[in-house]
Design a protein around this motif. Structure first.
Motif, PDB file in Angstrom:
ATOM      1  N   GLN A   1      38.966  62.976  65.981  1.00  0.00           N
ATOM      2  CA  GLN A   1      40.232  62.348  65.620  1.00  0.00           C
ATOM      3  C   GLN A   1      39.979  60.908  65.206  1.00  0.00           C
ATOM      4  N   PHE A   2      40.783  60.447  64.253  1.00  0.00           N
ATOM      5  CA  PHE A   2      40.718  59.055  63.826  1.00  0.00           C
ATOM      6  C   PHE A   2      42.135  58.551  63.594  1.00  0.00           C
ATOM      7  N   LYS A   3      42.423  57.315  64.084  1.00  0.00           N
ATOM      8  CA  LYS A   3      43.710  56.672  63.865  1.00  0.00           C
ATOM      9  C   LYS A   3      43.468  55.267  63.334  1.00  0.00           C
ATOM     10  N   PRO A   4      44.090  54.916  62.218  1.00  0.00           N
ATOM     11  CA  PRO A   4      43.931  53.547  61.717  1.00  0.00           C
ATOM     12  C   PRO A   4      44.433  52.525  62.735  1.00  0.00           C
ATOM     13  N   THR A   5      43.701  51.446  62.918  1.00  0.00           N
ATOM     14  CA  THR A   5      44.073  50.445  63.924  1.00  0.00           C
ATOM     15  C   THR A   5      44.943  49.338  63.360  1.00  0.00           C
ATOM     16  N   ARG A   6      44.967  49.192  62.051  1.00  0.00           N
ATOM     17  CA  ARG A   6      45.700  48.079  61.444  1.00  0.00           C
ATOM     18  C   ARG A   6      47.021  48.519  60.802  1.00  0.00           C
ATOM     19  N   LYS A   7      47.432  49.747  61.035  1.00  0.00           N
ATOM     20  CA  LYS A   7      48.667  50.238  60.438  1.00  0.00           C
ATOM     21  C   LYS A   7      49.506  50.925  61.507  1.00  0.00           C
ATOM     22  N   GLU A   8      50.814  50.617  61.496  1.00  0.00           N
ATOM     23  CA  GLU A   8      51.706  51.271  62.445  1.00  0.00           C
ATOM     24  C   GLU A   8      52.052  52.687  62.002  1.00  0.00           C
ATOM     25  N   THR A   9      52.226  52.878  60.728  1.00  0.00           N
ATOM     26  CA  THR A   9      52.508  54.207  60.180  1.00  0.00           C
ATOM     27  C   THR A   9      51.463  54.543  59.132  1.00  0.00           C
ATOM     28  N   TYR A  10      51.111  55.807  59.053  1.00  0.00           N
ATOM     29  CA  TYR A  10      50.084  56.241  58.117  1.00  0.00           C
ATOM     30  C   TYR A  10      50.192  57.754  57.942  1.00  0.00           C
ATOM     31  N   PRO A  11      49.710  58.264  56.806  1.00  0.00           N
ATOM     32  CA  PRO A  11      49.704  59.710  56.601  1.00  0.00           C
ATOM     33  C   PRO A  11      48.724  60.381  57.556  1.00  0.00           C
ATOM     34  N   VAL A  12      49.080  61.565  58.008  1.00  0.00           N
ATOM     35  CA  VAL A  12      48.234  62.312  58.925  1.00  0.00           C
ATOM     36  C   VAL A  12      47.665  63.531  58.208  1.00  0.00           C
ATOM     37  N   ILE A  13      46.352  63.691  58.309  1.00  0.00           N
ATOM     38  CA  ILE A  13      45.652  64.845  57.721  1.00  0.00           C
ATOM     39  C   ILE A  13      45.089  65.676  58.866  1.00  0.00           C
ATOM     40  N   THR A  14      45.504  66.934  58.915  1.00  0.00           N
ATOM     41  CA  THR A  14      45.043  67.854  59.955  1.00  0.00           C
ATOM     42  C   THR A  14      44.338  69.023  59.288  1.00  0.00           C
ATOM     43  N   VAL A  15      43.108  69.269  59.706  1.00  0.00           N
ATOM     44  CA  VAL A  15      42.324  70.369  59.143  1.00  0.00           C
ATOM     45  C   VAL A  15      41.759  71.198  60.279  1.00  0.00           C
ATOM     46  N   SER A  16      41.935  72.495  60.193  1.00  0.00           N
ATOM     47  CA  SER A  16      41.348  73.422  61.159  1.00  0.00           C
ATOM     48  C   SER A  16      40.665  74.543  60.394  1.00  0.00           C
ATOM     49  N   VAL A  17      39.355  74.670  60.581  1.00  0.00           N
ATOM     50  CA  VAL A  17      38.564  75.666  59.862  1.00  0.00           C
ATOM     51  C   VAL A  17      37.830  76.542  60.868  1.00  0.00           C
ATOM     52  N   THR A  18      37.882  77.843  60.646  1.00  0.00           N
ATOM     53  CA  THR A  18      37.116  78.799  61.444  1.00  0.00           C
ATOM     54  C   THR A  18      36.047  79.421  60.556  1.00  0.00           C
ATOM     55  N   PHE A  19      34.808  79.383  61.024  1.00  0.00           N
ATOM     56  CA  PHE A  19      33.663  79.868  60.251  1.00  0.00           C
ATOM     57  C   PHE A  19      33.551  79.104  58.930  1.00  0.00           C
ATOM     58  N   GLY A  20      33.471  77.787  59.046  1.00  0.00           N
ATOM     59  CA  GLY A  20      33.297  76.934  57.881  1.00  0.00           C
ATOM     60  C   GLY A  20      33.193  75.490  58.310  1.00  0.00           C
ATOM     61  N   ASP A  21      32.856  74.605  57.381  1.00  0.00           N
ATOM     62  CA  ASP A  21      32.659  73.192  57.674  1.00  0.00           C
ATOM     63  C   ASP A  21      33.775  72.351  57.065  1.00  0.00           C
ATOM     64  N   VAL A  22      33.983  71.171  57.673  1.00  0.00           N
ATOM     65  CA  VAL A  22      34.906  70.164  57.147  1.00  0.00           C
ATOM     66  C   VAL A  22      34.080  68.963  56.699  1.00  0.00           C
ATOM     67  N   HIS A  23      34.283  68.533  55.458  1.00  0.00           N
ATOM     68  CA  HIS A  23      33.527  67.420  54.887  1.00  0.00           C
ATOM     69  C   HIS A  23      34.493  66.299  54.531  1.00  0.00           C
ATOM     70  N   LEU A  24      34.216  65.101  55.020  1.00  0.00           N
ATOM     71  CA  LEU A  24      34.973  63.909  54.648  1.00  0.00           C
ATOM     72  C   LEU A  24      34.015  63.009  53.887  1.00  0.00           C
ATOM     73  N   GLU A  25      34.257  62.857  52.566  1.00  0.00           N
ATOM     74  CA  GLU A  25      33.276  62.213  51.703  1.00  0.00           C
ATOM     75  C   GLU A  25      33.950  61.268  50.717  1.00  0.00           C
ATOM     76  N   LYS A  26      33.126  60.411  50.100  1.00  0.00           N
ATOM     77  CA  LYS A  26      33.599  59.592  49.000  1.00  0.00           C
ATOM     78  C   LYS A  26      33.739  60.454  47.738  1.00  0.00           C
ATOM     79  N   ILE A  27      34.531  59.958  46.787  1.00  0.00           N
ATOM     80  CA  ILE A  27      34.740  60.691  45.536  1.00  0.00           C
ATOM     81  C   ILE A  27      33.413  60.734  44.776  1.00  0.00           C
ATOM     82  N   PRO A  28      32.959  61.906  44.376  1.00  0.00           N
ATOM     83  CA  PRO A  28      31.691  61.969  43.632  1.00  0.00           C
ATOM     84  C   PRO A  28      31.827  61.304  42.276  1.00  0.00           C
ATOM     85  N   ALA A  29      30.708  60.780  41.782  1.00  0.00           N
ATOM     86  CA  ALA A  29      30.700  60.049  40.518  1.00  0.00           C
ATOM     87  C   ALA A  29      31.172  60.920  39.360  1.00  0.00           C
TER      88      ALA A  29
END
Length: 302
Positions: A269-297
């Motif tokens: 879990q991650f929560k921004p520390t400098r913002k009171e409100t922010y969008p929430v992204i929830t991902v749940s994967v079974t038999f697979g991976d979750v990747h959080l990455e920069k935009i590819p070139a």
């Protein structure tokens, strides 16, 4: 209601194949126009069809339908062309556009193709069903529903209520904003510059998403799938990421709280520390991976 019918049969010679066999192309063109009123909806049902939906500033719905048959024998192409029927009519507040074949599942000797070119007001609701074809839809602002099987779906600059259901048909979308529901099975989903609220359910696919500045919420539930979240400022969002029988892969500089870390389940879990409100992204994967990455070139297109 204003109507305009135009039928044309054109026989053209195409480039000959290796055996020097000349292919005949016979085409029928149907054009029709409906006056549009608020509350109307366009329903399209395609069979092995390419469907293009665009907008204009007229209070009308325009249709150009092209049906073609290709065969070395002109008479065979003409006969097979006549097995393709179409419906273009308004019943109360529904404008129905549909193609189908006499003879059902019987194969024709000719290669058949059907292409819809539909132009309508941007606030016109649209419902598309397509089988073994493709749909390309842009610039709508009201409600869009799509059901596809074995059909590619391309969406560009669409706002409003979206409900997309697909089997064996990939989805590519850009600049989508609204309340969006996607159910995808054995289909890849690529969405970039997305805003609004999203509920995505997927099985057996690759999901690639780039949240935009207007994202309000994103909830993904996936099975036997790979999920990629792209962004150059991941710290702007709150995350709850879960991989069951898989891994959660994130940037090293993003300080995540480990909620669970066992051989079977990784949950962070991650929560921004400098913002009171922010969008929430929830991902749940079974038999697979979750990747959080920069935009590819090279971007997210494939």
């Amino acid at each position: 209601m204003q109507r305009l019918f135009l039928f044309s049969l054109a026989s053209l010679l195409t480039i000959s194949v290796a055996a020097q066999e000349v292919v005949q192309v016979v085409t029928k063109v149907i054009e029709k126009t409906f006056n549009y009123q608020d509350g109307y909806e366009v329903n399209v049902e395609g069979q092995k069809a390419e469907i293009f939906v665009e907008t204009w500033d007229k209070r009308q719905v325009g249709l150009r339908l092209e049906i073609s048959a290709k065969h070395p024998e002109k008479a065979t192409a003409e006969a097979d062309l006549e097995t393709v029927n179409f419906v273009a009519e308004r019943i109360k507040n529904k404008i129905y556009l549909r193609n189908y074949r006499y003879g059902g599942a019987e194969q024709t000797e000719s290669v058949l193709s059907v292409t819809y070119y539909i132009t309508l007001p941007e606030d016109c609701p649209v419902y598309v069903k397509n089988y073994f074809g493709a749909a390309n839809i842009s610039n709508l602002t009201n409600r869009l529903r799509i059901f596809g099987e074995y059909s590619q779906i391309d969406i560009d600059n669409v706002k409003g209520l979206l409900d997309i259901r697909t089997r064996f048909g990939d989805i590519v979308g850009e600049k989508i904003d609204g309340n969006v529901t996607i159910n995808a099975r054995r289909s890849d989903v690529t969405l970039y510059e997305i805003a609004g609220n999203y509920q995505i359910n997927a099985q057996y696919g690759i999901l690639k998403l780039q949240p935009g500045a207007g994202l309000l919420g994103l909830d993904i539930s996936a099975e036997k799938s790979e999920v990629y979240l792209y962004g150059d400022q991941p710290e702007l969002y709150g995350y709850t990421l879960t991989a069951t029988h898989g891994k959660v892969l994130t940037p090293e500089n993003l300080r995540l709280l480990a909620l669970e870390n066992t051989p079977e389940v990784q949950k962070v879990q991650f929560k921004p520390t400098r913002k009171e409100t922010y969008p929430v992204i929830t991902v749940s994967v079974t038999f697979g991976d979750v990747h959080l990455e920069k935009i590819p070139a090279e971007g997210l297109r494939y």
